[in-house]
Design an enzyme around this catalytic site. Sequence first.
Site, short mmCIF file in Angstrom:
data_model
loop_
_atom_site.label_atom_id
_atom_site.label_comp_id
_atom_site.label_asym_id
_atom_site.label_seq_id
_atom_site.Cartn_x
_atom_site.Cartn_y
_atom_site.Cartn_z
N LYS A 54 -8.16 125.19 2.09
CA LYS A 54 -7.44 124.24 1.23
C LYS A 54 -6.97 123.04 2.04
CE LYS A 54 -6.28 127.92 -1.95
NZ LYS A 54 -5.38 129.02 -2.30
N GLN A 98 0.77 130.58 -1.13
CA GLN A 98 -0.38 131.48 -1.19
C GLN A 98 0.07 132.89 -1.61
OE1 GLN A 98 -3.69 130.54 -0.67
NE2 GLN A 98 -4.12 132.60 -1.44
N ASP A 121 -0.62 124.99 -8.49
CA ASP A 121 -1.29 126.21 -8.93
C ASP A 121 -0.92 126.52 -10.38
OD1 ASP A 121 -3.17 127.65 -7.62
OD2 ASP A 121 -1.78 128.96 -6.53
#
Length: 294
Positions: A54, A98, A121
Site C-alpha cells: 500500500k 491494518q 477503508d
Amino acid sequence: MTATLIDGKAVAARLKQHLYEQTANLKEAHGLVPGLATVLVGADPASEVYVRNKNKMAQSLGFTSRSHHLSADAREAEVQDVVRALNTDPSIHGILVQMPLPPQIREAAVLDTLDPAKDVDALTAANAGLLLSGRARLVSCTPMGVMLLLKEYVGDIAGQEALVIGRSLLFGKPAAQLLLAANATVTMAHSKSRNLPELCRRADILVAAIGRPQFVQGDWVKPGGVVIDVGINRVQGTDGTSRLVGDVAFSAAAERARAITPVPGGVGAMTIVCLMRNTLIAAMLAAGLDTTLI
Ligand code: NAP
C-alpha cells in the site's frame, strides 16, 4: 472454458494510470499532495506485505506515504493515540489501520477514534451509515472494486438478481448496499442460509466472499450468469507447492457462466487501487474540490 475472463489486473492498471494523472493535476492546479498513513500493529507477515504494498503504490502515484508500526504487545490506547495524531495531521488525508489487530485491542474501539473523513477503508460506523443512507463519500475498497468490474464488463445491472454470499462488514454488507444502489434485486446468503445451491442458480450475478476454497460448485452457477469470486485461499497442491484459489470451483463455473473473475487477477487486483482512489477522494473532499471525475 466458455466464459469471458474479467480481467481485474487490466482494469486496475487503467484506474491506476487515471489516478496518477489526476494526482499530478491536483498538485499542479492546487498544490495539493494526497497523504496516506498506514498503521500496523504486530508482525503478521501477510499484514506486513499488505502494508508495504500500500505504501509503495501510494508513493508510485505521487502521494505522501507514512507508515506507523507498533509492537504486537501495544496497548489499545497507544494505537488510538497514533490514530488521533493522524486525524489532526493536515498532510494526511487517508488513514488505514491494518486488520486484524492483536487480541488485546478492540477493533471497534480503534475505529471509533478514526476521523470518518480519513477512513479510506470505510470501516467506521459513520461511513457504513452514510452508505446505507445513499450518501457515501468513501466506500469499502473491495466492494467498490467489484462494482467497477461490473460496470466495465456488464454495464447496467438494474433489475438483475444479485446474490452475495458472505455478510462481513469488510465486504458482504457494503457490497449488497452498492448492488442495491445500482438497482439490482439483492439477496444475501451466509452460513445459516438454506438451499444455497438454489439461491445461486437464480443469480444473474453471483458474488462469493466466503473464505472457503472452491466452495461454490460449477453446477450452482446459472447458465449465462456472471460470477464474481472475492475469495482468496491458499491451498497445497499434490506436488507440495501452494497456490491461490477462490471460493468458486473456477473451471466448472467458467463452463456455465457468461463472465467470471479469476483468482488471482480478478477482484484482488482492484482492492489496493480502490484504496488509492479513496485517498485521492478524501484529499479532494478535504480541500472542497469536486470528485465526480475520480
Ligand atoms: P469473513 O468475515 O470470514 O466472512 C465470511 C462470510 O462467509 C460470513 O458471512 C459467513 O457467514 C459466510 N460463510 C461461511 N461459511 C459459509 C457457508 N458454508 N455457506 C454460506 N456462507 C458461509 O470473510 P471476509 O472478510 O468477508 O472475506 C471473505 C473472503 O474474501 C476471504 O477469502 C477473504 O480472503 C477474501 N477477501 C478478499 C479481498 C480482496 O481484496 N480480494 C478483500 C476482502 C476479503 P456467517 O456470517 O453466518 O458466519
